[in-house]
Design a protein around this motif. Structure first.
Motif, PDB file in Angstrom:
ATOM      1  N   ILE A  88      25.583  63.628  61.837  1.00 38.66           N
ATOM      2  CA  ILE A  88      26.223  63.811  63.145  1.00 38.66           C
ATOM      3  C   ILE A  88      25.141  63.665  64.216  1.00 38.66           C
ATOM      4  O   ILE A  88      24.086  64.293  64.131  1.00 38.66           O
ATOM      5  N   THR A 118      22.774  68.440  60.304  1.00 40.85           N
ATOM      6  CA  THR A 118      23.535  69.425  61.078  1.00 40.85           C
ATOM      7  C   THR A 118      23.146  70.840  60.665  1.00 40.85           C
ATOM      8  O   THR A 118      23.089  71.746  61.502  1.00 40.85           O
ATOM      9  N   GLU A 136      28.232  71.641  49.353  1.00 40.58           N
ATOM     10  CA  GLU A 136      27.990  70.217  49.155  1.00 40.58           C
ATOM     11  C   GLU A 136      28.366  69.881  47.713  1.00 40.58           C
ATOM     12  O   GLU A 136      27.973  70.589  46.788  1.00 40.58           O
ATOM     13  N   ASN A 137      29.143  68.805  47.531  1.00 37.16           N
ATOM     14  CA  ASN A 137      29.615  68.481  46.184  1.00 37.16           C
ATOM     15  C   ASN A 137      28.784  67.394  45.485  1.00 37.16           C
ATOM     16  O   ASN A 137      29.193  66.897  44.441  1.00 37.16           O
ATOM     17  N   PHE A 141      22.093  65.491  46.927  1.00 34.87           N
ATOM     18  CA  PHE A 141      21.920  65.673  48.370  1.00 34.87           C
ATOM     19  C   PHE A 141      21.401  67.080  48.685  1.00 34.87           C
ATOM     20  O   PHE A 141      20.703  67.281  49.678  1.00 34.87           O
ATOM     21  N   ASP A 164      32.973  72.333  45.929  1.00 29.76           N
ATOM     22  CA  ASP A 164      33.970  71.574  46.670  1.00 29.76           C
ATOM     23  C   ASP A 164      34.684  72.532  47.619  1.00 29.76           C
ATOM     24  O   ASP A 164      35.393  73.449  47.158  1.00 29.76           O
ATOM     25  N   ILE A 165      34.508  72.339  48.896  1.00 27.23           N
ATOM     26  CA  ILE A 165      35.094  73.283  49.867  1.00 27.23           C
ATOM     27  C   ILE A 165      36.612  73.338  49.752  1.00 27.23           C
ATOM     28  O   ILE A 165      37.228  74.350  50.067  1.00 27.23           O
ATOM     29  N   ASP A 180      32.506  68.238  57.845  1.00 29.90           N
ATOM     30  CA  ASP A 180      32.277  66.788  57.918  1.00 29.90           C
ATOM     31  C   ASP A 180      32.452  66.225  56.510  1.00 29.90           C
ATOM     32  O   ASP A 180      31.482  65.973  55.802  1.00 29.90           O
TER      33      ASP A 180
END
Ligand code: SAM
Length: 268
Positions: A88, A118, A136-137, A141, A164-165, A180
């Motif tokens: 972003i 971010t 973060e899935n 990363f 996984d949110i 995001d």
């Protein structure tokens, strides 16, 4: 390690500074004893910088002037982080910070974390009492994001979880969230449970189709109000004594930002 953005003005070994030649040539450099800073404009011995004052001018071996500046958060976003995902942009983050009401002490949810660009901004604004909970899935990363945060001394204000949110989060009573991911409409129930009433969410959305789908899902959910979407266009003005005019080129599109606030659902 304290944040690298501590505002000590002393130029001493170990400190990171911004070497500024002009608007296009700026380098983040750590002051290491005996080392030389090299660029296409010549070299500067680090030993000639220490004991000067921040803001001082130095001259390279090719007789080009440069200035020693205190790095800002935006210098790290532009120059100092490893990027493996889309991030972003600062123009969008500025509004997001205000619309989330971010301040020191806030406990903030983020998904996905990606490169941690971010996350660094969130951690910077909520420290030292607050905390960022990132989901973060993609495992690979997470390591990159942790590295970027550690480089800035911000890692202690962040917990990054592999998950996984859309399937839910562990935290409750959070003050704000930024999402995001490609299908944020699938995360509305997770967000609703994690946030405290009245908390704000920012969704970063690349395309119109996603924006439409998200808006319809939020509208149907009934757990959020004050729904607004924006697109921010930032046009640079070229400054010269000959002509002051908008730059020919600009970043035409990054994404849309949709904001909403959680409410207590009415039983009627
Ligand atoms: C564009 S990147 C985020 C970049 C970040 N906002 C920044 O500025 O650095 C999107 C990330 O979301 C992650 N992601 C996608 N779906 C997810 C989900 N359901 N739960 C958690 N993370 C997800 C992806 O693996 C990717 O790293």
């Amino acid at each position: 390690m304290t944040s690298v953005l501590s505002h000590s003005n002393a130029l001493e070994y170990g400190k990171e500074v911004l070497i500024y030649f002009d608007n296009r040539r700026k380098f983040l450099v750590k002051l290491e004893q005996g080392k030389k800073i090299s660029s296409d404009r010549g070299t500067i011995p680090v030993d000639s910088i220490v004991n000067k004052e921040i803001g001082s001018q130095v001259t390279t071996s090719l007789n080009v002037k440069a200035w020693i500046l205190q790095p800002l958060l935006i210098d790290y976003l532009e120059k100092g982080i490893k990027r493996v995902t889309q991030v972003i942009y600062p123009k969008d983050l500025g509004l997001i910070i205000l619309m989330l009401g971010l301040e020191s002490g806030y406990r903030v949810l983020e998904a996905g974390v990606g490169s941690g660009n971010t996350t660094m901004v969130l951690a910077h604004f909520v420290k030292p009492q607050g905390h960022v909970f990132g989901y973060e899935n993609r495992k690979e990363f997470i390591e990159i994001a942790k590295g970027n945060l550690a480089r800035m001394g911000l890692d202690k204000y962040v917990t990054i979880k592999y998950g996984d949110i859309r399937k839910g989060v562990d935290e409750r009573g959070l003050d704000a969230a930024i999402i995001d991911i490609p299908d944020p409409w699938e995360a509305l129930d997770s967000l609703y449970l994690a946030l405290k009433p009245s908390a704000s969410i920012a969704f970063f959305i690349p395309s119109m189709q996603q924006l439409l789908k998200l808006f319809e899902a939020i509208d149907e959910h009934k757990g959020f109000i004050d729904i607004r979407a924006y697109e921010i266009l930032l046009r640079e003005i070229e400054l010269s004594r000959r002509a002051i005019r908008p730059s020919t080129y600009m970043v035409g599109h990054t994404g849309f930002i949709l904001f909403a606030r959680k409410i207590i659902k009415s039983s009627q």
